[in-house]
Design a protein around this motif. Structure first.
Motif, PDB file in Angstrom:
ATOM      1  N   ALA A  21       3.798  -1.448  -3.109  1.00  0.00           N
ATOM      2  CA  ALA A  21       4.115  -1.561  -1.688  1.00  0.00           C
ATOM      3  C   ALA A  21       4.024  -3.036  -1.289  1.00  0.00           C
ATOM      4  O   ALA A  21       3.372  -3.826  -1.971  1.00  0.00           O
ATOM      5  CB  ALA A  21       3.121  -0.726  -0.879  1.00  0.00           C
ATOM      6  N   PRO A  22       4.661  -3.412  -0.171  1.00  0.00           N
ATOM      7  CA  PRO A  22       4.534  -4.800   0.292  1.00  0.00           C
ATOM      8  C   PRO A  22       3.069  -5.188   0.497  1.00  0.00           C
ATOM      9  O   PRO A  22       2.222  -4.339   0.787  1.00  0.00           O
ATOM     10  CB  PRO A  22       5.290  -4.789   1.624  1.00  0.00           C
ATOM     11  N   ASP A  24       1.369  -6.541   2.853  1.00  0.00           N
ATOM     12  CA  ASP A  24       0.696  -6.278   4.130  1.00  0.00           C
ATOM     13  C   ASP A  24       0.597  -4.788   4.468  1.00  0.00           C
ATOM     14  O   ASP A  24       0.250  -4.415   5.586  1.00  0.00           O
ATOM     15  CB  ASP A  24       1.410  -7.022   5.263  1.00  0.00           C
ATOM     16  N   THR A  25       0.869  -3.919   3.498  1.00  0.00           N
ATOM     17  CA  THR A  25       0.828  -2.472   3.736  1.00  0.00           C
ATOM     18  C   THR A  25      -0.610  -2.007   3.941  1.00  0.00           C
ATOM     19  O   THR A  25      -1.524  -2.447   3.253  1.00  0.00           O
ATOM     20  CB  THR A  25       1.455  -1.721   2.543  1.00  0.00           C
ATOM     21  N   LYS A  26      -0.786  -1.099   4.896  1.00  0.00           N
ATOM     22  CA  LYS A  26      -2.111  -0.514   5.145  1.00  0.00           C
ATOM     23  C   LYS A  26      -2.590   0.231   3.902  1.00  0.00           C
ATOM     24  O   LYS A  26      -1.766   0.663   3.086  1.00  0.00           O
ATOM     25  CB  LYS A  26      -2.033   0.507   6.288  1.00  0.00           C
ATOM     26  N   SER A  28      -3.548   3.359   1.659  1.00  0.00           N
ATOM     27  CA  SER A  28      -2.797   4.617   1.634  1.00  0.00           C
ATOM     28  C   SER A  28      -3.395   5.687   2.542  1.00  0.00           C
ATOM     29  O   SER A  28      -2.660   6.434   3.191  1.00  0.00           O
ATOM     30  CB  SER A  28      -2.658   5.132   0.204  1.00  0.00           C
ATOM     31  N   LEU A  31      -2.143   5.143   5.987  1.00  0.00           N
ATOM     32  CA  LEU A  31      -0.696   5.332   6.117  1.00  0.00           C
ATOM     33  C   LEU A  31      -0.307   6.775   6.400  1.00  0.00           C
ATOM     34  O   LEU A  31       0.729   7.032   7.008  1.00  0.00           O
ATOM     35  CB  LEU A  31      -0.008   4.928   4.811  1.00  0.00           C
ATOM     36  N   ASP A  34       0.492   7.662   9.866  1.00  0.00           N
ATOM     37  CA  ASP A  34       1.697   6.952  10.318  1.00  0.00           C
ATOM     38  C   ASP A  34       2.968   7.670   9.880  1.00  0.00           C
ATOM     39  O   ASP A  34       4.041   7.452  10.456  1.00  0.00           O
ATOM     40  CB  ASP A  34       1.738   5.525   9.744  1.00  0.00           C
ATOM     41  N   LEU A  41       9.558   6.773   3.585  1.00  0.00           N
ATOM     42  CA  LEU A  41       8.645   5.642   3.750  1.00  0.00           C
ATOM     43  C   LEU A  41       9.344   4.564   4.566  1.00  0.00           C
ATOM     44  O   LEU A  41      10.523   4.281   4.331  1.00  0.00           O
ATOM     45  CB  LEU A  41       8.253   5.057   2.392  1.00  0.00           C
ATOM     46  N   PHE A  43       9.087   1.488   4.337  1.00  0.00           N
ATOM     47  CA  PHE A  43       9.199   0.269   3.536  1.00  0.00           C
ATOM     48  C   PHE A  43       9.635   0.660   2.139  1.00  0.00           C
ATOM     49  O   PHE A  43       9.594   1.827   1.767  1.00  0.00           O
ATOM     50  CB  PHE A  43       7.862  -0.494   3.497  1.00  0.00           C
ATOM     51  N   LEU A  45       9.418  -0.020  -2.183  1.00  0.00           N
ATOM     52  CA  LEU A  45       8.473  -0.404  -3.229  1.00  0.00           C
ATOM     53  C   LEU A  45       9.214  -1.229  -4.278  1.00  0.00           C
ATOM     54  O   LEU A  45      10.397  -0.999  -4.524  1.00  0.00           O
ATOM     55  CB  LEU A  45       7.875   0.843  -3.880  1.00  0.00           C
ATOM     56  N   LEU A  78      -0.033   2.681  -4.257  1.00  0.00           N
ATOM     57  CA  LEU A  78      -0.607   3.580  -3.254  1.00  0.00           C
ATOM     58  C   LEU A  78      -1.420   4.704  -3.892  1.00  0.00           C
ATOM     59  O   LEU A  78      -2.130   5.419  -3.196  1.00  0.00           O
ATOM     60  CB  LEU A  78       0.515   4.186  -2.398  1.00  0.00           C
TER      61      LEU A  78
END
Length: 197
Positions: A21-22, A24-26, A28, A31, A34, A41, A43, A45, A78
């Motif tokens: 994942a990028p 700055d991704t929260k 898992s 997420l 969200d 998703l 975003f 991968l 994740l």
């Protein structure tokens, strides 16, 4: 009584491609809420080569010398069950419909191509445990070692333990689905037998 197995990513000594994942991704577990109401998703991968040497983990964007880039059960940052379209189709064809699963799509990129993968989301808490034999952390409902009740598993092919998040790496399957996965030669999967009474 049918055997049941925990699905895991197949590990080996060779370097492997993992979907990241990028930056700055929260985390898992944050997420998951969200993603309520979403079926993809928000975003993409990216595949990264992971290797280990005496200094620890080495990440690289160069996938050229990997034997296998795209796995049916793709490791990822994740730690979610990331299934290829083929694996999703095989799993979906063998669900009973009582599992309460829907799917979140995820785009995974390599430098050469982009593929769609799927994450199963369990929308119902399933009653599958034998509470007398399951080991819990004292004074809590946190499960140390699940023991499943065969009389409660009848209408499920794939399931998670209660109190797990809707999206969890802790996915269990019955022997019937394991045999199909092996017959279809799906890649990247190992199976750990779990206790059923």
């Amino acid at each position: 009584m049918e055997n049941c197995y925990l699905l895991s990513w197949k590990e080996g000594k060779d370097p492997l491609a993992s979907a990241f994942a990028p930056e700055d991704t929260k985390p898992s577990y944050e997420l998951i809420s969200d993603l309520n109401g979403l079926n993809e998703l928000p975003f993409e991968l990216d595949l990264i080569k992971l290797d280990v040497d005496i200094n620890g983990l080495i990440k690289s964007n160069d996938l050229s010398n990997l034997k296998e880039i795209w796995r049916d059960y793709q490791p990822n940052s994740l730690a979610w069950p990331l299934m290829s379209e083929r694996m999703k189709s095989i799993v979906e064809d063998n669900l009973t419909g009582d599992e309460g699963i829907d799917w979140i799509s995820a785009l995974v990129n390599s430098s050469q191509e982009k593929r769609k993968y799927y994450i199963p989301r369990f929308n119902t808490e399933l009653d599958v445990l034998n509470f007398e034999k399951t080991m819990f952390i004292d004074g809590t409902d946190h499960i140390l070692k699940p023991v499943f009740d065969s009389s409660k598993l009848g209408s499920y092919t794939m399931f998670i333990k209660p109190s797990s998040f809707q999206i969890t790496p802790g996915i269990y399957i019955k022997e019937t689905l394991r045999k199909i996965i092996l017959k279809e030669k799906l890649t990247g999967i190992s199976f750990e037998m779990t206790k059923v009474v």
